[in-house]
Design an enzyme around this catalytic site. Structure first.
Site, PDB file in Angstrom:
ATOM      1  N   THR A  86      -5.030  37.954 132.608  1.00 47.31           N
ATOM      2  CA  THR A  86      -6.470  36.651 133.128  1.00 47.31           C
ATOM      3  C   THR A  86      -5.173  35.587 133.713  1.00 47.31           C
ATOM      4  OG1 THR A  86      -4.571  36.406 131.195  1.00 47.31           O
ATOM      5  CG2 THR A  86      -6.611  36.846 130.229  1.00 47.31           C
ATOM      6  N   CYS A 266       4.075  37.126 133.173  1.00 50.88           N
ATOM      7  CA  CYS A 266       3.719  35.947 132.316  1.00 50.88           C
ATOM      8  C   CYS A 266       4.273  34.741 131.650  1.00 50.88           C
ATOM      9  CB  CYS A 266       4.592  37.634 130.716  1.00 50.88           C
ATOM     10  SG  CYS A 266       2.889  38.476 131.066  1.00 50.88           S
TER      11      CYS A 266
END
Ligand code: NAD
Length: 445
Positions: A86, A266
């Site tokens: 993502t 992340c």
């Protein structure tokens, strides 16, 4: 249980290995055919301690299979995990196109009831939106099956991913039906038996827990980095400051290690995504927004210190290129940013070494070929240089013999961005020592 995992990156692969180890029949799907072919032969596409052994064990057991055949994979799983990337978009929000492509495939090929579980890190509300999206497609195809969508964010740390998956601090299950709750409880029963904290909640809360956790950790790192920068100016010892702070049970010593900024796949993207969600819902995340800016500055600051010390360039050793030790992942690595910034000057020759990430680093580094020397060991990298830079701490970088190394250097200068070696110790050996929070003696007030 029959489990399908879509996406065999760090998260999907480690999850697939873990689920098969617990006795489930697992099929892992990826669009990257080369990756799948390698995995089928027991070749792990990432460096992650313990992964290769578990991969070989899983293949030998017959409970772990890899495929690029979407139809086969979707039909196999009673529970289908989505673990695709993502990435961040230009406005900072998460790009959900891979997640929706996976949802399209599920809706197209599913021929029985399924539980779709989002393991990818996604904005709050995604499970609900995905559920509506899939139902609409099923309806248009007149398929009379039910697909539940749940959220099960992943908290593993790269470099310890296999261990973390099997021994997590907590499991978060965001479910919107009793059926999904019951089936996921069965899947995660090993953790219920071992009394691991399992938080069962709504998908929205589960999605928020993931972002809030990552943003908090990024904030803690950034906080101590800024305190270290101030220590540099006022002559306070950041090591003692952090250690004393960490003794306070409310603070804890974890994530209080200053350095050249956080990186990885992340924290940078998740902080930006959270800020974008805050903006969208008119609940600005001002702390996180300033963390993002401060972290960018911290990465640039590290390279800036080197440039100020060597205004006309130098030959430098760079030890550690991945974003953290025990991984080959160089995504958003501060080390790569420092290297690229120095190469941009054109006056630095860099002798580069990383124990795991050389191949990935070669692809990420930009600069004139003649200014980069790729070395096969730390010892080769540190020979005949003006200074050594350690942007990433790694196993072998924590025990370098600087007495010996110093004898083969042109100048004895160390940029120990992770504060592995004490200033006093290195200065006794005749080094000019720059840590994060430490300037050389001659620069202190
Ligand atoms: P990754 O980029 O390493 O892997 C994603 C994989 O998905 C790739 O192999 C890609 O080929 C595959 N893929 C993409 N679209 C596909 C499709 N339609 N069908 C099948 N395969 C497809 O990503 P990652 O690091 O494993 O992260 C995955 C998600 O988990 C992200 O949302 C990330 O934020 C989150 N997460 C990552 C970590 C981590 O440490 N890497 C930890 C927790 C959560």
């Amino acid at each position: 249980m029959k489990i399908t995992v879509i996406g065999t990156g760090y998260v999907g692969l480690v999850a697939g290995l873990g689920f098969s180890k617990w006795g489930n029949e697992v099929v892992c799907l990826d669009v990257d055919k080369e990756k799948i072919e390698n995995l089928q032969q027991g070749i792990c596409p990432i460096y992650e301690p313990g992964a290769t052994t578990q991969l070989k064990d899983g293949l030998a057991s017959g409970r772990l299979r890899f495929t690029a055949d979407t139809e086969l994979a979707v039909r196999h799983g009673e529970i289908i995990f989505i673990a695709v990337g993502t990435p961040e978009q230009t406005d900072g929000s998460a790009d959900l196109s891979f997640v929706y492509t996976a949802a399209d495939c599920i809706a197209k090929y599913a021929d029985s009831d399924k539980i779709v579980v989002d393991k990818s890190t996604v904005p709050v509300g995604t499970a609900h939106d995905l559920s509506c999206y899939i139902q609409k497609i099923l309806h248009s195809q007149d398929k009379r099956i039910h697909i539940d969508v749940a959220s099960n964010p992943e908290f593993l740390r790269e470099g310890r991913a296999v261990g973390d998956f099997n021994n997590p601090d907590r499991i978060v299950l965001g479910v919107s039906s009793e059926y999904a709750k019951e089936r996921l409880t069965v899947l995660y029963s090993p953790f219920f038996r071992s009394n691991k904290p399992v938080i069962i909640t709504t998908p929205e809360t589960a999605e928020m827990i993931k972002y809030a956790s990552n943003a908090f950790l990024a904030t803690k790192i950034t906080f101590i980095n800024e305190i270290a920068n101030l220590c540099e100016q006022v002559g306070a010892d950041i090591g003692q400051v952090a250690a004393a702070m960490g003794k306070d049970g409310r603070i804890s010593p974890k994530f209080l290690h200053p350095g050249p900024g956080y990186g990885g796949s992340c924290f940078p993207k998740d902080t930006k995504a959270l800020a974008a969600i805050g903006e969208r819902f008119a609940a600005p995340q001002t702390i996180v927004e300033s963390v993002i800016r401060a972290n960018e500055k911290q990465k640039k600051r590290a390279a800036g210190r080197v440039k100020r010390r060597f205004p006309s360039g130098a030959r430098l050793a760079v030890l550690g290129l991945s974003f953290k030790p025990e991984t080959d992942d160089i995504r958003e690595s501060p080390a790569i940013e420092i290297v690229n910034s120095l190469l941009e000057e054109g006056s630095f020759i860099l002798q580069l070494y990383d124990p795991k990430a050389m191949e990935n680093a070669r692809r990420a580094v930009n600069g004139p070929m003649q200014n980069m020397i790729w070395c096969t060991s730390a010892n080769a990298a540190v020979a005949d240089v003006d200074a050594i830079l350690i942007p990433t701490e790694g196993g072998e970088f924590t025990s370098l013999d600087f007495d010996k190394i110093g004898k083969n250097m042109r100048q004895k200068v160390l940029f120990d961005f992770r504060n592995i070696y004490g200033k006093e110790r290195l200065e006794k050996l005749g080094f000019e020592y720059y840590g994060t929070g430490f300037n050389p003696e001659r620069e202190n007030r």
